[in-house]
Design a protein around this motif. Sequence first.
Motif, PDB file in Angstrom:
ATOM      1  N   VAL A  59       0.845  -1.190   0.000  1.00  0.00           N
ATOM      2  CA  VAL A  59       0.000   0.000   0.000  1.00  0.00           C
ATOM      3  C   VAL A  59       0.883   1.244   0.000  1.00  0.00           C
ATOM      4  CG1 VAL A  59      -1.746   1.311   1.265  1.00  0.00           C
ATOM      5  CG2 VAL A  59      -1.854  -1.195   1.219  1.00  0.00           C
ATOM      6  N   ILE A  60       0.648   2.113  -0.959  1.00  0.00           N
ATOM      7  CA  ILE A  60       1.322   3.421  -1.017  1.00  0.00           C
ATOM      8  C   ILE A  60       0.242   4.484  -0.853  1.00  0.00           C
ATOM      9  CG2 ILE A  60       2.793   4.987  -2.338  1.00  0.00           C
ATOM     10  CD1 ILE A  60       4.171   2.380  -1.690  1.00  0.00           C
ATOM     11  N   ALA A  61       0.336   5.262   0.227  1.00  0.00           N
ATOM     12  CA  ALA A  61      -0.655   6.308   0.506  1.00  0.00           C
ATOM     13  C   ALA A  61       0.088   7.631   0.671  1.00  0.00           C
ATOM     14  CB  ALA A  61      -1.456   5.972   1.760  1.00  0.00           C
ATOM     15  N   PRO A  62       0.188   8.430  -0.398  1.00  0.00           N
ATOM     16  CA  PRO A  62       0.929   9.691  -0.321  1.00  0.00           C
ATOM     17  C   PRO A  62       0.061  10.843   0.171  1.00  0.00           C
ATOM     18  CG  PRO A  62       0.234   9.302  -2.566  1.00  0.00           C
ATOM     19  CD  PRO A  62      -0.258   8.120  -1.758  1.00  0.00           C
ATOM     20  N   ASP A  63       0.731  11.886   0.638  1.00  0.00           N
ATOM     21  CA  ASP A  63       0.107  13.198   0.785  1.00  0.00           C
ATOM     22  C   ASP A  63       0.371  13.940  -0.521  1.00  0.00           C
ATOM     23  OD1 ASP A  63      -0.488  12.538   3.379  1.00  0.00           O
ATOM     24  OD2 ASP A  63       0.942  13.918   4.305  1.00  0.00           O
ATOM     25  N   LEU A  64      -0.676  14.258  -1.262  1.00  0.00           N
ATOM     26  CA  LEU A  64      -0.488  15.000  -2.506  1.00  0.00           C
ATOM     27  C   LEU A  64       0.204  16.327  -2.218  1.00  0.00           C
ATOM     28  CD1 LEU A  64      -3.980  14.417  -4.167  1.00  0.00           C
ATOM     29  CD2 LEU A  64      -1.832  13.258  -4.736  1.00  0.00           C
ATOM     30  N   LEU A  65       0.918  16.823  -3.204  1.00  0.00           N
ATOM     31  CA  LEU A  65       1.580  18.106  -3.051  1.00  0.00           C
ATOM     32  C   LEU A  65       0.551  19.167  -2.631  1.00  0.00           C
ATOM     33  CD1 LEU A  65       4.563  18.958  -3.586  1.00  0.00           C
ATOM     34  CD2 LEU A  65       3.749  20.008  -5.697  1.00  0.00           C
ATOM     35  N   GLY A  66       0.924  19.991  -1.649  1.00  0.00           N
ATOM     36  CA  GLY A  66       0.001  20.999  -1.147  1.00  0.00           C
ATOM     37  C   GLY A  66      -0.884  20.509  -0.025  1.00  0.00           C
ATOM     38  N   THR A  91       8.084   5.976  -9.572  1.00  0.00           N
ATOM     39  CA  THR A  91       9.364   5.698 -10.221  1.00  0.00           C
ATOM     40  C   THR A  91      10.495   5.721  -9.205  1.00  0.00           C
ATOM     41  OG1 THR A  91       8.575   6.620 -12.319  1.00  0.00           O
ATOM     42  CG2 THR A  91      10.956   6.441 -12.018  1.00  0.00           C
ATOM     43  N   VAL A  92      10.518   6.736  -8.359  1.00  0.00           N
ATOM     44  CA  VAL A  92      11.557   6.834  -7.333  1.00  0.00           C
ATOM     45  C   VAL A  92      11.495   5.647  -6.373  1.00  0.00           C
ATOM     46  CG1 VAL A  92      12.288   8.175  -5.315  1.00  0.00           C
ATOM     47  CG2 VAL A  92      11.803   9.340  -7.464  1.00  0.00           C
ATOM     48  N   LEU A  93      10.290   5.166  -6.087  1.00  0.00           N
ATOM     49  CA  LEU A  93      10.117   4.031  -5.173  1.00  0.00           C
ATOM     50  C   LEU A  93      10.361   2.694  -5.860  1.00  0.00           C
ATOM     51  CD1 LEU A  93       6.938   5.136  -3.157  1.00  0.00           C
ATOM     52  CD2 LEU A  93       9.350   5.409  -2.541  1.00  0.00           C
ATOM     53  N   GLY A  94      10.689   2.707  -7.137  1.00  0.00           N
ATOM     54  CA  GLY A  94      10.977   1.479  -7.856  1.00  0.00           C
ATOM     55  C   GLY A  94       9.742   0.675  -8.208  1.00  0.00           C
ATOM     56  N   ILE A  95       8.600   1.351  -8.335  1.00  0.00           N
ATOM     57  CA  ILE A  95       7.331   0.684  -8.628  1.00  0.00           C
ATOM     58  C   ILE A  95       6.946   0.968 -10.072  1.00  0.00           C
ATOM     59  CG2 ILE A  95       4.867   0.646  -8.094  1.00  0.00           C
ATOM     60  CD1 ILE A  95       5.690   1.405  -5.190  1.00  0.00           C
TER      61      ILE A  95
END
Length: 317
Positions: A59-66, A91-95
């Motif tokens: 599971v990848i749960a980001p905070d969107l920019l802003g 891409t940075v996370l290798g996914i």
Amino acid sequence: MGGTVPRDGYDVQFVTIHGHRRAYVKAGKGPVVLLLHGLGCDHTTWEPVIEALSRRYTVIAPDLLGHGQSDKPRADYTLGGFANGMRDLLTVLGIDKATVVGHSFGGGVAMQFAYQFPERTERLMLVASGGLGPEVSPGIRAISTPGFDQLMSVLTLPGIRHAGMAGLRALSSAPYKVTRDLDEVAAIYDTFKDRRARHAIRHVVRAVVDWQGQIVTMADRAYLTEEMPMWVVWGRDDRVIPVRHANAAARIAPNARVEVIPDAGHFPHKDHPVRFAHIVHEFIRTTAPAKYSRARFRALLKAGGNQASLQAVEDTA
């Protein structure tokens, strides 16, 4: 550049992309599920379902920019800009690929991601999503109006803000469908104390909403989802984006499965987390991931959603 900050049982991690720090939570192992939150929210909106989903998936749960703990720069807050940001984060996370789940405004980002990067999208789930019709709550339209920042600068003064949040939370516990989501509204209201957050959210809203309602929809490109497994989930008592937009999704994307959850508002993943996690699992378990074909995508674009034209294009390919 990265780092972690413990938060409510999950490590909030950070990575800097294009000079801006982005926050995200990563949990579990297995096929990747990317969870995109709505306007004014952050990754914590998904906390009721992260644990259950992480038993089977990454599971990848980001905070969107802003939003949340991510930076709030003067930047590109269009749907395309957010989709690019998610592409770069993965891409940075290798996914390479993910099932993309988007709630509310995050649904619009998810649709844009699937449109821009179909080769990286295995499935698309829209949860009470924007981009399926014009109607939106007056509160969201108000963010785009002149004077919003000046009004919020007053309403977020400590005493006024605390009283307002207490009132909203008290109302949210009342046994009325119309007040169901006010605890979430209170949390969003609290974020407006940060002037940078207010400015970011105002730019986001102005990119997709005007005084008449939503100005960006997937209606003219819905035929492209023919090659993409798609599930639309809504709360029957949603007062932010009407549940009838789920029916609109069924009309413009006939291959999509639509599920309306009774006794749920604009945040069905919080109202019924066990059921929601089960829906996500069933979606992934019962559908094969999309396989991108440039030739097929070209044929769909040339046909423009017309089945007869599509057959003719494919016959001459």
